[in-house]
Write a protein that holds these residues in place. Structure first.
Motif, PDB file in Angstrom:
ATOM      1  N   VAL A   1      49.951  28.355  57.280  1.00 27.86           N
ATOM      2  CA  VAL A   1      50.084  28.387  55.829  1.00 27.86           C
ATOM      3  C   VAL A   1      48.715  28.620  55.213  1.00 27.86           C
ATOM      4  CG1 VAL A   1      50.717  27.075  53.767  1.00 27.86           C
ATOM      5  CG2 VAL A   1      52.071  26.839  55.854  1.00 27.86           C
ATOM      6  N   MET A   2      48.645  29.509  54.232  1.00 24.10           N
ATOM      7  CA  MET A   2      47.403  29.678  53.483  1.00 24.10           C
ATOM      8  C   MET A   2      47.766  30.075  52.054  1.00 24.10           C
ATOM      9  SD  MET A   2      45.791  33.274  54.815  1.00 24.10           S
ATOM     10  CE  MET A   2      46.690  34.825  54.636  1.00 24.10           C
ATOM     11  N   GLU A   3      46.798  29.888  51.133  1.00 23.67           N
ATOM     12  CA  GLU A   3      47.031  30.180  49.723  1.00 23.67           C
ATOM     13  C   GLU A   3      45.905  31.074  49.195  1.00 23.67           C
ATOM     14  OE1 GLU A   3      49.184  26.703  47.514  1.00 23.67           O
ATOM     15  OE2 GLU A   3      47.492  25.871  48.640  1.00 23.67           O
ATOM     16  N   PRO A   4      45.945  32.372  49.501  1.00 29.31           N
ATOM     17  CA  PRO A   4      44.843  33.243  49.068  1.00 29.31           C
ATOM     18  C   PRO A   4      44.814  33.507  47.573  1.00 29.31           C
ATOM     19  CG  PRO A   4      46.574  34.530  50.110  1.00 29.31           C
ATOM     20  CD  PRO A   4      46.939  33.089  50.310  1.00 29.31           C
ATOM     21  N   HIS A   5      45.881  33.129  46.846  1.00 30.58           N
ATOM     22  CA  HIS A   5      45.934  33.449  45.417  1.00 30.58           C
ATOM     23  C   HIS A   5      45.933  32.209  44.527  1.00 30.58           C
ATOM     24  CE1 HIS A   5      46.408  37.711  46.173  1.00 30.58           C
ATOM     25  NE2 HIS A   5      47.315  37.423  47.084  1.00 30.58           N
ATOM     26  N   LEU A   6      45.495  31.073  45.050  1.00 33.19           N
ATOM     27  CA  LEU A   6      45.476  29.850  44.255  1.00 33.19           C
ATOM     28  C   LEU A   6      44.470  29.926  43.106  1.00 33.19           C
ATOM     29  CD1 LEU A   6      46.492  26.940  43.894  1.00 33.19           C
ATOM     30  CD2 LEU A   6      44.739  26.196  45.523  1.00 33.19           C
ATOM     31  N   PHE A   7      43.449  30.777  43.227  1.00 36.53           N
ATOM     32  CA  PHE A   7      42.384  30.828  42.220  1.00 36.53           C
ATOM     33  C   PHE A   7      42.436  32.110  41.387  1.00 36.53           C
ATOM     34  CE2 PHE A   7      41.215  28.040  45.637  1.00 36.53           C
ATOM     35  CZ  PHE A   7      40.863  26.895  44.947  1.00 36.53           C
ATOM     36  N   ASP A   8      43.620  32.702  41.286  1.00 37.13           N
ATOM     37  CA  ASP A   8      43.761  33.950  40.536  1.00 37.13           C
ATOM     38  C   ASP A   8      43.991  33.725  39.040  1.00 37.13           C
ATOM     39  OD1 ASP A   8      43.558  35.061  43.009  1.00 37.13           O
ATOM     40  OD2 ASP A   8      45.534  35.988  43.043  1.00 37.13           O
ATOM     41  N   TYR A   9      43.745  32.518  38.549  1.00 33.03           N
ATOM     42  CA  TYR A   9      44.003  32.205  37.146  1.00 33.03           C
ATOM     43  C   TYR A   9      42.885  32.683  36.213  1.00 33.03           C
ATOM     44  CZ  TYR A   9      41.220  28.294  38.858  1.00 33.03           C
ATOM     45  OH  TYR A   9      40.261  27.533  39.477  1.00 33.03           O
ATOM     46  N   ASN A  10      41.759  33.123  36.750  1.00 34.89           N
ATOM     47  CA  ASN A  10      40.708  33.684  35.898  1.00 34.89           C
ATOM     48  C   ASN A  10      41.172  35.051  35.418  1.00 34.89           C
ATOM     49  OD1 ASN A  10      38.404  34.600  34.641  1.00 34.89           O
ATOM     50  ND2 ASN A  10      37.274  34.967  36.523  1.00 34.89           N
ATOM     51  N   LEU A  11      41.435  35.169  34.130  1.00 29.44           N
ATOM     52  CA  LEU A  11      41.979  36.406  33.576  1.00 29.44           C
ATOM     53  C   LEU A  11      41.004  37.132  32.657  1.00 29.44           C
ATOM     54  CD1 LEU A  11      45.546  35.073  32.617  1.00 29.44           C
ATOM     55  CD2 LEU A  11      44.781  36.029  34.797  1.00 29.44           C
ATOM     56  N   ASP A  12      39.817  36.573  32.436  1.00 31.47           N
ATOM     57  CA  ASP A  12      38.962  37.093  31.368  1.00 31.47           C
ATOM     58  C   ASP A  12      37.523  37.388  31.759  1.00 31.47           C
ATOM     59  OD1 ASP A  12      40.991  36.683  29.164  1.00 31.47           O
ATOM     60  OD2 ASP A  12      40.776  34.619  29.870  1.00 31.47           O
ATOM     61  N   HIS A  13      36.988  36.770  32.781  1.00 30.86           N
ATOM     62  CA  HIS A  13      35.556  36.880  33.068  1.00 30.86           C
ATOM     63  C   HIS A  13      35.346  37.410  34.484  1.00 30.86           C
ATOM     64  CE1 HIS A  13      34.897  34.650  29.396  1.00 30.86           C
ATOM     65  NE2 HIS A  13      35.670  33.686  29.838  1.00 30.86           N
ATOM     66  N   TYR A  14      34.883  38.654  34.586  1.00 29.42           N
ATOM     67  CA  TYR A  14      34.671  39.272  35.888  1.00 29.42           C
ATOM     68  C   TYR A  14      33.215  39.712  35.986  1.00 29.42           C
ATOM     69  CZ  TYR A  14      39.730  39.309  35.774  1.00 29.42           C
ATOM     70  OH  TYR A  14      41.042  38.926  35.664  1.00 29.42           O
ATOM     71  N   GLY A  15      32.412  38.852  36.599  1.00 34.85           N
ATOM     72  CA  GLY A  15      30.992  39.128  36.724  1.00 34.85           C
ATOM     73  C   GLY A  15      30.655  39.679  38.086  1.00 34.85           C
ATOM     74  N   VAL A  16      29.384  39.549  38.442  1.00 37.69           N
ATOM     75  CA  VAL A  16      28.867  40.042  39.716  1.00 37.69           C
ATOM     76  C   VAL A  16      29.715  39.518  40.866  1.00 37.69           C
ATOM     77  CG1 VAL A  16      26.898  39.889  41.288  1.00 37.69           C
ATOM     78  CG2 VAL A  16      26.516  40.216  38.832  1.00 37.69           C
ATOM     79  N   GLY A  17      30.135  40.407  41.753  1.00 42.90           N
ATOM     80  CA  GLY A  17      30.809  40.004  42.979  1.00 42.90           C
ATOM     81  C   GLY A  17      32.279  39.690  42.861  1.00 42.90           C
ATOM     82  N   THR A  18      32.854  39.687  41.641  1.00 40.18           N
ATOM     83  CA  THR A  18      34.284  39.434  41.498  1.00 40.18           C
ATOM     84  C   THR A  18      35.055  40.752  41.596  1.00 40.18           C
ATOM     85  OG1 THR A  18      34.186  39.592  39.095  1.00 40.18           O
ATOM     86  CG2 THR A  18      33.937  37.394  40.067  1.00 40.18           C
ATOM     87  N   ILE A  19      36.360  40.663  41.791  1.00 41.49           N
ATOM     88  CA  ILE A  19      37.219  41.837  41.868  1.00 41.49           C
ATOM     89  C   ILE A  19      38.161  41.820  40.670  1.00 41.49           C
ATOM     90  CG2 ILE A  19      39.009  43.023  43.194  1.00 41.49           C
ATOM     91  CD1 ILE A  19      37.743  41.949  45.735  1.00 41.49           C
TER      92      ILE A  19
END
Length: 461
Positions: free
Chosen positions: A269-287
């Motif tokens: 079991v894994m949860e690769p999308h648990l932290f996908d709640y950031n909808l507004d701030h995409y800085g260095v190194g984010t996708i």
């Protein structure tokens, strides 16, 4: 009942902010685990993996941490990052609403020594010459979590490299502004039953959310959460007190329900999308991609609360994931009274290294003599300078013993195998139930799209 429902929504919406800043405040005055109390704009360094009872650690995340809480009210700061040493390292940037908004490290950026300028919201100053780049902070307080992976084979050189990396991490001021020494203080006269909402009221005012969240937040006006100045909760009327206390109970129950796994799952079991709640701030190194965003904003609030409760300051799945299993291939609980084998067809698809470890049900990694000594109080290292035993590969490590065809067989059992190759790929187990955890740094497409077949945990009969 309308106010009760609104208070429940406010609890879910505001829980990550209150959780985050409560931990930040605790870090400043009491510390946690092996991390000592540390003021704003300084790093606290661990000398070993942080124990599982630490507020921001989940079972299996056994990197060595360096944590700094940056206050930007007095202006930008320079964050010095040392150059590469062959190991996997990442600096993760988190705002007070628990959004991961930047990553600096092996996966995300060109790895070289230098300074990053971290600037507060709305900053319009001049970038100093020679900086590697600018990191725009969404809030005036942010947390930087440095994760350093030691060699998976556990030699002492890995920990020495971590220490050398930590010694070069520094924060310096670029302007003569005044930085705060603490967080805005809730009114101490507010009854304990309403303390959560008082913290939320004070901290929401000081740390505004992203603009698209503001309209949702404005709905909480009838609860007194948007009032400035003296607290409305010191002498709140009975109807509001009942609505807030019952609403908090409902909101808390909903977060706990969403966090709970009702059944023991069979398989990994894994949860690769648990932290996908950031909808507004995409800085260095984010996708910035729909693949890594929750489509429904209101749904994201509950996910964010669950993540804050169960895995505060965890990273996006594209940076690292941890898969775990409690059962063998036949669906029976893993237990130290039995022996198991895992057969990997080849190296797990992780661009920056992987590791496999066994943990008892209290979250302690297991060494060759049973569970290790760090336990709930965070103390104790084995003779190699790393708590417990694991196998795997980091970019700087030697790795386990693969067969000529590239496959890897891991023995999971109580006694050390007599064969030298089997002993090199051996994971000891505790007396009772346990879980196996596979950590993957910079996981590749097969992991993230679900096509990779994790090895079955086969019971040896």
């Amino acid at each position: 009942m309308e106010l009760v429902a609104l208070a429940a929504e406010a609890y879910i919406y505001g829980y990550p902010l209150v959780r985050d800043l409560s931990v930040v405040e605790g870090a400043m005055y009491t510390g946690f685990g092996p991390l000592p109390p540390t003021p704003f704009n300084h790093f606290a360094h661990a000398d070993r993996p942080v124990p599982a009872d630490t507020p921001f650690v989940s079972v299996g995340d056994d990197t060595v941490r360096s944590v700094a809480h940056l206050d930007l009210t007095g202006g930008p700061v320079l964050l010095h990052v040392p150059g590469p040493d062959g190991a996997y390292r990442v600096l993760q940037f988190v705002d007070v609403w628990t959004n991961n908004f930047a990553y600096v490290g092996r996966r995300a950026t060109a790895v070289r020594a230098g300074d990053w300028l971290v600037v507060p919201p709305g900053w319009a100053g001049r970038e100093p010459d020679g900086v590697l780049g600018v990191i725009d902070a969404p809030t005036s307080v942010v947390t930087v979590i440095g994760r350093s992976v030691c060699d998976a084979d556990g030699d002492g050189d890995g920990l020495e490299r971590v220490r050398a990396f930590q010694e070069q991490l520094t924060v310096t001021y670029t302007e003569p502004g005044t930085h705060r020494t603490g967080l805005p203080a809730p009114d101490p006269d507010v009854p304990e039953a309403l303390r959560f909402f008082e913290q939320l009221r004070v901290w929401m005012a000081d740390f505004p959310p992203a603009a698209p969240d503001q309209a949702y937040q404005d709905r909480f006006q009838p609860l007194g959460l948007l009032e400035e100045g003296p607290s409305p909760y010191v002498r709140a009327d009975a109807a509001l007190v009942r609505a807030l206390t019952e609403g908090a109970a409902r909101g808390r129950a909903r977060v706990e329900e969403a966090s709970r796994a009702d059944a023991v799952p069979v398989g990994w079991v894994m949860e690769p999308h648990l932290f996908d709640y950031n909808l507004d701030h995409y800085g260095v190194g984010t996708i910035d991609s729909p693949q890594w965003r929750i489509a429904d904003r209101e749904e994201s609030y509950l996910t964010r609360a669950v993540a804050a409760r169960s895995a505060l300051w965890g990273v996006h799945g594209y940076e690292a994931v941890h898969a775990h299993t409690l059962c063998d291939a036949g669906g029976e609980r893993l237990n130290g009274a039995r022996s198991y084998v895992l057969r990997f067809a080849g190296r797990p698809p992780a661009g920056a290294g992987w590791s496999l470890a066994v943990y008892d049900m209290a979250g302690r990694r297991v060494d060759g003599d049973g569970v290790d000594g760090r336990g709930m109080d965070g103390h104790g290292l084995d003779g190699h300078g790393t708590a417990g035993r694991r196998i795997g590969e980091s970019p700087a490590g030697r790795g386990p013993a693969y067969a000529e065809d590239g496959s890897l067989t891991v023995r999971v059992q109580r006694e050390r195998p007599g064969d030298p190759v089997a002993a090199a790929n051996w994971l000891p187990v505790p007396d009772g139930d346990f879980r196996a955890v596979l950590g993957l740094c910079a996981p590749e497409a097969g992991i993230l799209d679900g096509t990779y077949e994790f090895p079955a945990v086969e019971r040896v009969r």
